[in-house]
Every structure is written in structure tokens, then in C-alpha cells.
Design an enzyme around this catalytic site. Sequence first.
Site, PDB file in Angstrom:
ATOM      1  N   SER A  39     -20.384  17.814  40.026  1.00 37.50           N
ATOM      2  CA  SER A  39     -21.627  17.971  39.272  1.00 37.50           C
ATOM      3  C   SER A  39     -21.855  16.713  38.433  1.00 37.50           C
ATOM      4  O   SER A  39     -20.950  15.880  38.288  1.00 37.50           O
ATOM      5  CB  SER A  39     -21.511  19.187  38.349  1.00 37.50           C
ATOM      6  OG  SER A  39     -20.512  18.942  37.369  1.00 37.50           O
TER       7      SER A  39
ATOM      8  N   ALA B 104     -22.075  31.293  44.809  1.00 37.47           N
ATOM      9  CA  ALA B 104     -21.496  32.164  45.841  1.00 37.47           C
ATOM     10  C   ALA B 104     -20.033  32.513  45.585  1.00 37.47           C
ATOM     11  O   ALA B 104     -19.324  32.938  46.495  1.00 37.47           O
ATOM     12  CB  ALA B 104     -21.663  31.509  47.207  1.00 37.47           C
ATOM     13  N   SER B 105     -19.584  32.361  44.354  1.00 40.36           N
ATOM     14  CA  SER B 105     -18.204  32.778  44.063  1.00 40.36           C
ATOM     15  C   SER B 105     -18.084  34.287  44.190  1.00 40.36           C
ATOM     16  O   SER B 105     -19.002  35.023  43.812  1.00 40.36           O
ATOM     17  CB  SER B 105     -17.804  32.342  42.639  1.00 40.36           C
ATOM     18  OG  SER B 105     -17.303  31.020  42.667  1.00 40.36           O
TER      19      SER B 105
ATOM     20  N   ASP C  26     -31.803  18.466  42.781  1.00 37.03           N
ATOM     21  CA  ASP C  26     -32.193  19.797  42.302  1.00 37.03           C
ATOM     22  C   ASP C  26     -33.358  19.653  41.320  1.00 37.03           C
ATOM     23  O   ASP C  26     -33.172  19.486  40.122  1.00 37.03           O
ATOM     24  CB  ASP C  26     -31.008  20.504  41.634  1.00 37.03           C
ATOM     25  CG  ASP C  26     -31.399  21.869  41.087  1.00 37.03           C
ATOM     26  OD1 ASP C  26     -32.559  22.287  41.285  1.00 37.03           O
ATOM     27  OD2 ASP C  26     -30.538  22.512  40.460  1.00 37.03           O
TER      28      ASP C  26
ATOM     29  N   ASP D 240     -17.502  27.339  42.570  1.00 38.33           N
ATOM     30  CA  ASP D 240     -16.892  26.594  41.480  1.00 38.33           C
ATOM     31  C   ASP D 240     -16.140  27.567  40.571  1.00 38.33           C
ATOM     32  O   ASP D 240     -14.942  27.399  40.294  1.00 38.33           O
ATOM     33  CB  ASP D 240     -18.009  25.869  40.691  1.00 38.33           C
ATOM     34  CG  ASP D 240     -17.478  24.966  39.606  1.00 38.33           C
ATOM     35  OD1 ASP D 240     -16.259  24.951  39.377  1.00 38.33           O
ATOM     36  OD2 ASP D 240     -18.277  24.260  38.959  1.00 38.33           O
ATOM     37  N   THR D 241     -16.839  28.642  40.170  1.00 38.95           N
ATOM     38  CA  THR D 241     -16.247  29.631  39.255  1.00 38.95           C
ATOM     39  C   THR D 241     -14.897  30.158  39.754  1.00 38.95           C
ATOM     40  O   THR D 241     -13.936  30.238  38.984  1.00 38.95           O
ATOM     41  CB  THR D 241     -17.249  30.793  39.074  1.00 38.95           C
ATOM     42  OG1 THR D 241     -18.441  30.259  38.498  1.00 38.95           O
ATOM     43  CG2 THR D 241     -16.692  31.874  38.167  1.00 38.95           C
TER      44      THR D 241
ATOM     45  N   HIS E 272     -25.962  28.836  46.752  1.00 46.28           N
ATOM     46  CA  HIS E 272     -25.302  28.500  45.481  1.00 46.28           C
ATOM     47  C   HIS E 272     -24.869  29.788  44.805  1.00 46.28           C
ATOM     48  O   HIS E 272     -25.278  30.878  45.182  1.00 46.28           O
ATOM     49  CB  HIS E 272     -26.280  27.750  44.568  1.00 46.28           C
ATOM     50  CG  HIS E 272     -26.415  26.309  44.934  1.00 46.28           C
ATOM     51  ND1 HIS E 272     -25.933  25.283  44.160  1.00 46.28           N
ATOM     52  CD2 HIS E 272     -26.967  25.727  46.031  1.00 46.28           C
ATOM     53  CE1 HIS E 272     -26.192  24.138  44.746  1.00 46.28           C
ATOM     54  NE2 HIS E 272     -26.815  24.365  45.896  1.00 46.28           N
TER      55      HIS E 272
ATOM     56  N   ASP F 295     -23.468  17.558  43.409  1.00 42.01           N
ATOM     57  CA  ASP F 295     -23.999  18.916  43.232  1.00 42.01           C
ATOM     58  C   ASP F 295     -25.050  18.902  42.112  1.00 42.01           C
ATOM     59  O   ASP F 295     -24.829  18.295  41.050  1.00 42.01           O
ATOM     60  CB  ASP F 295     -22.802  19.807  42.842  1.00 42.01           C
ATOM     61  CG  ASP F 295     -23.111  21.281  42.880  1.00 42.01           C
ATOM     62  OD1 ASP F 295     -23.978  21.689  43.665  1.00 42.01           O
ATOM     63  OD2 ASP F 295     -22.450  22.033  42.132  1.00 42.01           O
TER      64      ASP F 295
ATOM     65  N   GLY G  48     -21.910  31.229  37.807  1.00 39.20           N
ATOM     66  CA  GLY G  48     -21.022  31.770  36.784  1.00 39.20           C
ATOM     67  C   GLY G  48     -20.275  33.028  37.201  1.00 39.20           C
ATOM     68  O   GLY G  48     -20.335  33.457  38.357  1.00 39.20           O
TER      69      GLY G  48
HETATM   70  O1  G3H Z   1     -23.391  24.993  40.168  1.00 35.25           O
HETATM   71  C1  G3H Z   1     -22.990  24.388  39.270  1.00 35.25           C
HETATM   72  C2  G3H Z   1     -21.659  23.906  38.927  1.00 35.25           C
HETATM   73  O2  G3H Z   1     -20.745  24.956  38.915  1.00 35.25           O
HETATM   74  C3  G3H Z   1     -21.870  23.200  37.648  1.00 35.25           C
HETATM   75  O3  G3H Z   1     -20.779  22.973  36.922  1.00 35.25           O
HETATM   76  O4  G3H Z   1     -22.168  21.502  35.355  1.00 35.25           O
HETATM   77  O5  G3H Z   1     -20.273  22.935  34.523  1.00 35.25           O
HETATM   78  O6  G3H Z   1     -19.805  20.965  35.958  1.00 35.25           O
HETATM   79  P1  G3H Z   1     -20.787  22.025  35.594  1.00 35.25           P
HETATM   80  P1  13P Z   2     -20.394  29.757  41.322  1.00 32.58           P
HETATM   81  O1  13P Z   2     -20.645  29.769  39.846  1.00 32.58           O
HETATM   82  O2  13P Z   2     -20.698  31.084  41.921  1.00 32.58           O
HETATM   83  O3  13P Z   2     -19.036  29.304  41.657  1.00 32.58           O
HETATM   84  O4  13P Z   2     -21.439  28.737  41.984  1.00 32.58           O
HETATM   85  C1  13P Z   2     -21.151  27.372  42.053  1.00 32.58           C
HETATM   86  C2  13P Z   2     -22.292  26.562  42.549  1.00 32.58           C
HETATM   87  O5  13P Z   2     -23.310  27.040  42.994  1.00 32.58           O
HETATM   88  C3  13P Z   2     -22.115  25.108  42.493  1.00 32.58           C
HETATM   89  O6  13P Z   2     -23.279  24.438  42.873  1.00 32.58           O
HETATM   90 ZN    ZN Z   3     -25.078  25.578  42.264  1.00 33.69          ZN
END
Ligand code: G3H
Ligand code: 13P
Ligand code: ZN
Length: 297
Positions: free
Chosen positions: A45, A204-205, A97, A248-249, A202, A75, A172
Site C-alpha cells: 500500500s 477478501a480476508s 484507486d 491483508d487483515t 478487495h 495496492d 478490515g
Molecule cells: O486494502 C488496503 C490495505 O489493507 C491497506 O493497508 O493502508 O493500512 O497499509 P494500509
Molecule cells: P482485507 O482487509 O480483507 O484483508 O482486504 C485487504 C485488501 O483489500 C487490500 O487491498
Molecule cells: Zn483493498
Amino acid sequence: MKTELTRALKEKYALGAFNFVNLEMLKAIIAASKETNFPVIASVSEGALKYMGEEETVAMFKAAKRDAKVYLHLDHGKDLTLIKRMVDLGFDSVMIDASSHPFEENVRQTKEITDYAHKKGVFVEAELGTLAGIEDEVHADKNIYTNPNEAKKFVELTNCDSLAVAIGTSHGAYKFAGESKLNMEILSEIENLIPSTPLVLHGASSVPQKYVELLNKFGGNVKGAKGVDESLLSEACHKHNICKINSDTDLRICFTAAVRKYLTENPEEFDLRKYLGAGKEEVKNLLIEKIKLLGKF
Ligand code: G3H
Ligand code: 13P
Ligand code: ZN
């Protein structure tokens, strides 16, 4: 990336796109790709780039990647100057984005990036629609589903290579109050109108409860976390056109849970390599499972 996602679209599977913020996370992602012999996308990110440094991130990625089938992706790029700089620095793929802007402005910014990136052979993901949820630098209050007709127009006008769609996920750890649900009807409408565009999910955790429980057992305090059911993720990529699944989450929860466990069980230990190593190993295991769920074996 183009070849990978075109193949994924044709053969109905998805690549995992996993965020990293340090060498341990990156090594876990690369190891999972190698152990499954399956391609993976390593995402950063804008916040992660600020944390690690832009040139440091690219140098670290190139050194760690070696012969692995792992692609470096930006990202949620929002700053057009930064996105172009990452194209120049050697990213395989960038996301523009501009989804928080009105349609025309989203088209304008996305087109500016596709024109720039395509000249250098770099893949471009764009987004239409709004995901709910809050995650450090990605904010949105409501969930506005992607409009299928707008999606068709958007792809024609921007020439983006893939499109992130809003079908009910959010960023999240708190995605659903009750049952997890995705709007597969809208997804079907979108893919009928733009059948050759790989789609991206996105937020998709799946927020595996075993890691939430582990985190809480060892001193964490994460209550009521809920992700997307794995069966829905599997349906989205094996029965629909979702070709990239972002997570990511899950990695954050898993890494933190493993570090907490290690430190609690080894209170005399203060060698970083031990507890960061425990986090890295557990994230690798998590990712192997994810790749097997989303991919084609
Ligand atoms: O989808 C978004 C990422 O999980 C963003 O994470 O901006 O906290 O690094 P971050
Ligand atoms: P999560 O918060 O579901 O892991 O999504 C991460 C994401 O979309 C990163 O771009
Ligand atoms: Zn995302």
C-alpha cells in the site's frame, strides 16, 4: 501479470494478492508461492511504501524473489505521481484507486495511469464502486455496489487491465455483523457485460477464527471479528470471474497471533529472529491454505 490473470480468467481460479510491510511478510509470501508452485501477487500500500521506503521495497522484492512466480503490485494507489514513480521503479502492476471520485474523474485519473503504465508494459488495476470499512489509509463509510453498466463503460473508456468491484466486502476485520454475504447477482451481471476483464475482490480476508482465538488467548483483544466465508471466496473465483483475491487483515492477525504466542511461551527470549520467525512461519502456513483454496491444482 497480464498472462497470469488472462489464464486465471479462462481457467476459473484466482491468484492471491497478499500485502507485506517487512521482509518477514515478503519471505512468507514468496515461500508459500514456492511451496505450492503457484503464482502469487505481493502487494504494498502507499502506507507500506512510506514505512519501508520506495527504493528499499523494490530492491528487497527483487532480491528476495529470485526465480519465484511472484509479482510486485501497488495496492490502492491514489497519488498519481507516486503511481507513475512506482511504474518507473519496476513494479509489475499498479492499482489506481480513484473510486472515491465521481465516475468522470475516476475515468480521467485511471486513463492517465493506463496511458502511462501501458507504455512501460505495466499492468493496471482500477476500481469502480465503494467498499465499506476502515483500514489505516483506506476509508469509506458506505458500501456502494459496482453498477454493471458503468463497469462496461468504464473499462471501454479507460482500457484498464483488471477491475476491482464492490459486491459486499469491506476492508478490515469487521466485515459482517451477521452472516457473510456477497452479491453474486451483481457479479454475474458485471461479468456478462465485460467477460474478458479479470475482476478483483478487495476486502477478501476470511478472518480465520482459529487465529483470532489464538490472538486473544495470548493477550490480544479483538472481539467480534468476522470475514468472508471461504465457501463464498471459492465460489467467487471458481464459478465467477474473480481472478485476484486481496488479503491483508488475515496476514496481520496471523502474524501477530504467532508473535504473541511465541513471546508469551518464551518470556526469556529477546532475539527478534525467534519471534518474527515464528510469525513468518505461521503466515506461510496460512497462505499455503489460501492459495490451495483460490488456485487450481
Ligand atoms: O486494502 C488496503 C490495505 O489493507 C491497506 O493497508 O493502508 O493500512 O497499509 P494500509
Ligand atoms: P482485507 O482487509 O480483507 O484483508 O482486504 C485487504 C485488501 O483489500 C487490500 O487491498
Ligand atoms: Zn483493498
